[in-house]
Motif scaffolding. Structure first.
Motif, short mmCIF file in Angstrom:
data_model
loop_
_atom_site.label_atom_id
_atom_site.label_comp_id
_atom_site.label_asym_id
_atom_site.label_seq_id
_atom_site.Cartn_x
_atom_site.Cartn_y
_atom_site.Cartn_z
N ASP A 92 1.00 -1.18 -0.12
CA ASP A 92 0.08 0.00 -0.08
C ASP A 92 0.97 1.29 0.04
O ASP A 92 0.23 2.33 0.06
CB ASP A 92 -0.90 0.02 1.20
N MET A 93 2.30 1.00 -0.17
CA MET A 93 2.99 2.26 -0.13
C MET A 93 2.97 3.01 -1.46
O MET A 93 2.50 2.69 -2.39
CB MET A 93 4.45 1.92 0.02
N ASN A 94 2.84 4.52 -1.22
CA ASN A 94 2.66 5.53 -2.23
C ASN A 94 3.76 5.14 -3.47
O ASN A 94 4.99 4.94 -3.21
CB ASN A 94 2.87 6.82 -1.98
N PHE A 95 3.43 5.11 -4.73
CA PHE A 95 4.18 4.81 -5.80
C PHE A 95 5.33 5.63 -5.98
O PHE A 95 6.70 5.08 -5.98
CB PHE A 95 3.44 4.67 -7.06
N ASN A 96 5.37 7.11 -5.71
CA ASN A 96 6.45 8.04 -6.03
C ASN A 96 7.37 7.73 -4.64
O ASN A 96 8.44 7.81 -5.04
CB ASN A 96 5.76 8.99 -5.79
N LEU A 97 6.82 7.16 -3.50
CA LEU A 97 7.69 7.02 -2.22
C LEU A 97 8.68 5.71 -2.65
O LEU A 97 9.73 5.81 -2.13
CB LEU A 97 6.70 7.04 -1.16
N GLN A 98 8.17 4.83 -3.27
CA GLN A 98 8.65 3.51 -3.51
C GLN A 98 10.09 3.89 -3.91
O GLN A 98 11.09 3.09 -3.48
CB GLN A 98 7.98 2.90 -4.29
N ALA A 99 10.17 4.85 -4.87
CA ALA A 99 11.71 5.30 -5.64
C ALA A 99 12.51 5.72 -4.57
O ALA A 99 13.82 5.31 -4.35
CB ALA A 99 11.69 6.04 -6.66
N LYS A 100 12.04 6.39 -3.74
CA LYS A 100 12.91 7.01 -2.50
C LYS A 100 13.51 5.85 -1.42
O LYS A 100 14.44 6.35 -0.86
CB LYS A 100 12.29 8.25 -1.83
N ILE A 101 12.38 5.06 -1.23
CA ILE A 101 12.70 4.06 -0.23
C ILE A 101 13.80 3.16 -0.85
O ILE A 101 14.77 2.73 -0.15
CB ILE A 101 11.68 3.21 0.05
N LEU A 102 13.81 2.96 -2.18
CA LEU A 102 14.59 2.01 -2.85
C LEU A 102 16.13 2.55 -2.71
O LEU A 102 17.02 2.09 -2.63
CB LEU A 102 14.28 1.77 -4.25
N ARG A 103 16.13 3.97 -3.17
CA ARG A 103 17.40 4.81 -3.15
C ARG A 103 18.17 4.70 -1.80
O ARG A 103 19.14 4.60 -1.65
CB ARG A 103 17.18 6.08 -3.55
N ALA A 104 17.26 4.61 -0.56
CA ALA A 104 17.66 5.01 0.83
C ALA A 104 18.42 3.36 0.90
O ALA A 104 19.63 3.25 1.47
CB ALA A 104 16.68 5.13 1.66
N ILE A 105 17.71 2.36 0.56
CA ILE A 105 18.05 1.19 0.80
C ILE A 105 19.45 0.75 -0.08
O ILE A 105 20.51 0.23 0.32
CB ILE A 105 17.20 0.07 0.41
N GLN A 106 19.57 1.13 -1.34
CA GLN A 106 20.58 0.93 -2.09
C GLN A 106 21.86 1.99 -1.60
O GLN A 106 22.98 1.41 -1.60
CB GLN A 106 20.41 1.35 -3.60
N GLU A 107 21.64 3.06 -1.55
CA GLU A 107 22.78 3.95 -1.06
C GLU A 107 23.09 3.75 0.26
O GLU A 107 24.19 4.49 0.78
CB GLU A 107 22.31 5.44 -1.49
N LYS A 108 22.39 3.54 1.09
CA LYS A 108 22.68 3.34 2.75
C LYS A 108 22.52 4.68 3.18
O LYS A 108 23.72 4.75 4.03
CB LYS A 108 23.60 2.40 3.12
N GLU A 109 21.94 5.61 2.92
CA GLU A 109 21.93 6.92 3.32
C GLU A 109 20.63 7.70 3.06
O GLU A 109 19.88 7.31 2.03
CB GLU A 109 23.23 7.92 3.04
N ILE A 110 20.29 8.64 4.12
CA ILE A 110 19.01 9.47 3.74
C ILE A 110 19.54 10.70 4.12
O ILE A 110 20.55 11.23 4.32
CB ILE A 110 18.09 8.85 4.66
N GLN A 111 18.53 11.81 3.69
CA GLN A 111 18.45 13.13 3.86
C GLN A 111 17.33 13.61 4.39
O GLN A 111 16.21 13.32 3.82
CB GLN A 111 18.80 13.91 2.62
N ARG A 112 17.24 14.24 5.47
CA ARG A 112 15.67 14.75 6.03
C ARG A 112 15.24 15.87 5.22
O ARG A 112 15.99 16.53 4.32
CB ARG A 112 16.27 15.49 7.56
#
Length: 503
Positions: free
Chosen positions: A301-321
């Protein structure tokens, strides 16, 4: 000077001890007493005592302190004459200064703490009494006053015992609240599910547990599939608690319960002022789970646009507030779960395939309860023990007929529905055994199915099935044990059905 000979009462006047010492020399100078002539001072002590009080009470620093204190204060001289009362004391008793100043303490409060100090020259703690002419009950502490080992009077601090009781009650309530919150916080922070906590008798669930144990030995992505109520979060929690991250956070986020406007902020956090309503910095679930495990429930049920950002966070192992510039490194193990068919969603373009394959390194499919009815007996007994303990009731059992009703039901709500129905039965049951009538909601559902399908009764079908199984496998103990397992019932239930149907 002994321990009772202190200048002021411990609770209120310890901080003034030094003041008496500082003013001691000044006081003696004012009344022109020669410090070296101690004998003359002692000989004139009675006269000087009154002068000491006059000088002491004429000093603004003491009067201002005494008048600002919320506890009642009384001071007597060495003869028991009241020389000072503060406004708080007058308010507590509802009297005028003229009712106290110049009066003998023995006349107005013969059973009070000051009379006791006057008699013993020792401190008094927590003495209860009611002064003459009033029904107010007081709680007092009193201490003798000495100068150069010469008793010059006493001071008492007083409170209305009703106020003390009120404060005590509030303190007790606060302590209970703190204890309750502490216990709740402790429970939430320490609650752990291990694989031993998962009740299972069926082969299908045993395979699920073995697969989950394999997942706990590495940090690869795990995707848990299963209908609502099958226990996906419990499996995820058990994986975390058997892993090397078990002493780190286990953070759960329900992807379907987050407002679309707060999605990014919830996952990645935000800086103060980054948007309207962002009054302070907030950490996202990725940061909160750093070092531990992030459980993404209802990932489908995750928002489709958010899925790309979640994937990036998992792949790059970093986030930005949100609103921030700093990159925050991550060390988070991801476990996801859903009751949706992600394969169909990918084909329909509703779920990103790259995220799916990133999450689904190892997939665990939990079968619905209707496909593992061999677990029903064990689950029912487990839940009954748990429910009765939580409700403070004596252990309630379930009879064979009621257990049969549970086995014949399709359980669209799975294990969660089973627990809810048993809790309802325990609450409504007045005896010590759950009967079929306590499960009316299930029985009515089964009757509707039978009537709508116009098929022969379940009892006849069940009898026929057991007879056929006995003919094929035999009637030995081992054969019956195998039959019970294949029918998804306990061996005891099989024996009861054989007796019931007179097979």
């Amino acid at each position: 000077m002994d321990s009772d000979r202190i200048t002021m009462t411990p609770s209120l006047f310890d901080k003034l001890n030094t003041n008496f010492e500082l003013y001691h020399k000044d006081t003696f100078n004012l009344i022109q007493v020669n410090h070296t002539d101690k004998n003359a001072m002692i000989n004139n002590s009675k006269k000087q005592n009154n002068e000491y009080f006059e000088i002491l009470l004429s000093r603004n620093i003491f009067i201002e302190v005494f008048n600002s204190i919320h506890e009642g204060i009384q001071i007597i001289d060495d003869k028991g004459i009241i020389v000072y009362v503060n406004p708080a004391f007058l308010k507590i008793l509802g009297v005028d200064p003229s009712d106290r100043i110049g009066k003998k303490i023995m006349d107005v409060s013969p059973d009070g703490s000051l009379v006791e100090v006057l008699r013993t020259k020792k401190s008094v703690v927590n003495l209860k009494n009611s002064p003459k002419g009033t029904t107010t009950e007081l709680l007092s502490n009193a201490t003798p006053l000495y100068i150069n080992n010469q008793f010059i009077g006493a001071v008492a601090t007083t409170r209305d015992i009703k106020d003390v009781k009120t404060l005590s009650d509030k303190l007790e309530q606060s302590e209970k609240m703190v204890k309750s919150l502490s216990e709740r916080i402790s429970f939430l922070s320490k609650v752990k599910f291990s694989f031993e906590d998962i009740v299972s008798e069926s082969e299908s669930m045993k395979k699920v547990i073995e697969l989950a144990k394999i997942a706990s030995r590495n940090d690869s992505g795990v995707l848990i599939l299963g209908e609502t109520g099958t226990g996906k979060e419990i499996i995820a929690n058990a994986i975390h608690n058997m892993s090397t991250r078990d002493n780190k956070p286990f953070i759960t986020v329900n992807c379907s319960a987050i407002s679309s406007t707060l999605l990014e902020s919830t996952f990645f956090g935000h800086e103060k002022g980054s948007f309207t309503g962002a009054y302070k910095r907030q950490l996202g679930v990725f940061e909160l789970a750093n070092g531990g495990t992030l459980f993404l429930d209802e990932i489908g049920d995750m928002n489709f646009n958010l899925q790309a950002k979640i994937l990036r966070a998992i792949q790059e192992k970093e986030i930005q507030r949100v609103g921030g510039e700093k990159k925050i490194p991550l060390d988070v193990r991801i476990i996801a779960a859903t009751n949706r068919d992600l394969d169909n969603m990918m084909q329909a373009g509703a779920f990103r395939s790259d995220l799916y394959y990133r999450l689904n390194v190892l997939d665990i499919n939990i079968p619905p309860l209707r496909e593992r009815k061999a677990d029903i007996d064990a689950l029912a007994n487990y839940f009954l023990t748990k429910i009765c303990r939580r409700l403070g009731k004596e252990r309630v059992s379930i009879n064979d007929e009621a257990m049969e009703v549970l086995h014949n039901y399709s359980w669209p709500g799975n294990v969660r529905e089973l627990e809810n129905i048993l809790e309802r039965a325990v609450l409504c049951n007045k005896g010590m055994e759950i009967l079929p009538n306590d499960l009316d909601c299930i029985k009515n559902s089964l009757n509707d199915i039978v009537q709508s399908c116009q098929i022969e009764s379940l009892a006849n079908m069940e009898k026929e099935m057991i007879v056929k199984a006995l003919n094929n496998h035999g009637s030995s103990y081992l054969a019956k044990k195998e039959i019970a397992q294949k029918l998804g019932i306990s061996l005891a239930s099989l024996y009861n059905k054989i007796k019931k149907y007179k097979i």
